[in-house]
Scaffold this motif. Structure first.
Motif, PDB file in Angstrom:
ATOM      1  N   LEU A   1     -19.477  32.254  -2.137  1.00 35.65           N
ATOM      2  CA  LEU A   1     -19.311  33.442  -1.299  1.00 35.65           C
ATOM      3  C   LEU A   1     -20.637  34.181  -1.260  1.00 35.65           C
ATOM      4  CD1 LEU A   1     -16.283  32.918  -2.312  1.00 35.65           C
ATOM      5  CD2 LEU A   1     -15.962  35.351  -1.898  1.00 35.65           C
ATOM      6  N   GLU A   2     -21.171  34.367  -0.087  1.00 33.72           N
ATOM      7  CA  GLU A   2     -22.390  35.134   0.087  1.00 33.72           C
ATOM      8  C   GLU A   2     -22.021  36.495   0.692  1.00 33.72           C
ATOM      9  OE1 GLU A   2     -25.166  33.958  -0.970  1.00 33.72           O
ATOM     10  OE2 GLU A   2     -25.092  31.777  -0.839  1.00 33.72           O
TER      11      GLU A   2
ATOM     12  N   GLY B   1     -18.330  33.091   6.101  1.00 38.02           N
ATOM     13  CA  GLY B   1     -18.582  33.836   4.881  1.00 38.02           C
ATOM     14  C   GLY B   1     -18.581  32.974   3.632  1.00 38.02           C
ATOM     15  N   TYR B   2     -18.364  31.675   3.816  1.00 35.85           N
ATOM     16  CA  TYR B   2     -18.268  30.743   2.685  1.00 35.85           C
ATOM     17  C   TYR B   2     -19.182  29.535   2.909  1.00 35.85           C
ATOM     18  CZ  TYR B   2     -13.770  33.217   2.316  1.00 35.85           C
ATOM     19  OH  TYR B   2     -12.775  34.165   2.242  1.00 35.85           O
ATOM     20  N   ASN B   3     -19.556  28.910   1.791  1.00 33.55           N
ATOM     21  CA  ASN B   3     -20.278  27.647   1.847  1.00 33.55           C
ATOM     22  C   ASN B   3     -19.796  26.752   0.714  1.00 33.55           C
ATOM     23  OD1 ASN B   3     -22.335  27.336   3.964  1.00 33.55           O
ATOM     24  ND2 ASN B   3     -23.068  29.283   3.139  1.00 33.55           N
ATOM     25  N   VAL B   4     -19.925  25.443   0.909  1.00 32.99           N
ATOM     26  CA  VAL B   4     -19.521  24.488  -0.119  1.00 32.99           C
ATOM     27  C   VAL B   4     -20.583  23.408  -0.252  1.00 32.99           C
ATOM     28  CG1 VAL B   4     -17.016  24.803   0.166  1.00 32.99           C
ATOM     29  CG2 VAL B   4     -18.234  23.093   1.547  1.00 32.99           C
TER      30      VAL B   4
ATOM     31  N   LEU C   1      -7.001  26.854   5.288  1.00 30.94           N
ATOM     32  CA  LEU C   1      -8.045  25.942   4.838  1.00 30.94           C
ATOM     33  C   LEU C   1      -9.417  26.532   5.135  1.00 30.94           C
ATOM     34  CD1 LEU C   1      -8.587  23.085   3.659  1.00 30.94           C
ATOM     35  CD2 LEU C   1      -8.666  22.278   6.023  1.00 30.94           C
ATOM     36  N   ILE C   2     -10.261  26.588   4.113  1.00 35.32           N
ATOM     37  CA  ILE C   2     -11.604  27.137   4.281  1.00 35.32           C
ATOM     38  C   ILE C   2     -12.605  26.014   4.544  1.00 35.32           C
ATOM     39  CG2 ILE C   2     -13.417  28.552   3.222  1.00 35.32           C
ATOM     40  CD1 ILE C   2     -11.255  29.680   1.337  1.00 35.32           C
ATOM     41  N   TYR C   3     -12.667  25.061   3.635  1.00 32.60           N
ATOM     42  CA  TYR C   3     -13.517  23.877   3.747  1.00 32.60           C
ATOM     43  C   TYR C   3     -12.789  22.708   3.101  1.00 32.60           C
ATOM     44  CZ  TYR C   3     -18.012  25.830   5.347  1.00 32.60           C
ATOM     45  OH  TYR C   3     -19.028  26.377   6.090  1.00 32.60           O
TER      46      TYR C   3
END
Lengths: 114, 114
Positions: free
Chosen positions: A78-79, A63-66, A45-47
């Motif tokens: 993904l940045e 490394g991720y944003n939502v 699970l990422i977010y």
């Protein structure tokens, strides 16, 4: 009935590039999730989000944003892509947060970072 | 030790065989157990859900939970080529289906040969 739709299906990124994985669902589900699936590993699970405007980190958020501005959409950003982010990404939704409530998955985005 | 383990396979059986797919786990707090089926290039879909110990049957599929041994099984009777897929077990210790409460196994790939 579309269910959960993910775009794009495939993408190749160079190291350091950014991209947004799109996810939309038409079932009016409050709960939405982003997972990554790597060979030999369980879905991680990422977010996740329990409703519009509410998001929280999962097991592997670095490394991720939502964001979740609407019930239908839950994009994953993904940045500064890294090779470690090469994976298959699945978006899912569920109507409730109870274990018997099935997760409805999209068909995934296959991402390669080189 | 991984929290949830599965034999990765691939497991190849002839059509009509009885198939046994298994997961072992280390967290004795797990009490909600699920099996997901994932066809190639698709997202997983919920196949069976069981709460606590015991058996549950649905057509050709039977889910069995043995909490004393920390072991769950999925049996497929009269297996068909259409059962060829990867089978993921998933489990949760809490009645919330979201967040980090929900753990997936890595999956077992099954091939049913005509």
């Amino acid at each position: 009935n579309a269910g959960v739709t993910q775009t794009p299906k495939f993408r190749i990124l160079k190291i350091g590039q950014s991209m947004t994985l799109q996810c939309t669902q038409d079932m009016n589900h409050n709960y939405m999730y982003w997972y990554r699936q790597d060979p030999g590993m369980g879905l991680k699970l990422i977010y996740y989000s329990v409703g519009a405007g509410i998001t929280d980190k999962g097991e592997v958020p670095n490394g991720y944003n939502v964001s979740r501005s609407t019930t239908e959409d839950f994009p994953l950003r993904l940045e500064l892509a890294a090779p470690s982010q090469t994976s298959v990404y699945f978006c899912a939704s569920s109507s409730t947060g109870r274990p018997g409530s099935p997760l409805h998955f999209g068909n995934g985005t296959r991402l390669t970072v080189t | 030790q991984k929290e949830v383990e599965q034999d990765p396979g691939p497991l190849s059986v002839p059509e009509g065989a009885i198939v046994s797919l298994n997961c072992t786990y280390s967290n004795s707090a797990f009490q909600y157990f699920m099996w997901y089926r994932q066809y190639s290039r698709k997202g997983p879909e919920l196949l069976m859900y069981t709460y606590s110990s015991g058996n549950k049957e649905d057509g050709r599929f039977t889910a069995q939970v043995d909490k004393s041994s920390k072991y769950i099984s999925l049996f497929i009777r009269d297996s068909q080529p259409s059962d060829s897929a990867t089978y993921l077990c998933a489990m949760s210790a809490r009645p919330e289906n979201y967040g980090q409460n929900f753990v997936f196994g890595p999956g077992t790939r099954l091939s049913v040969l005509p």
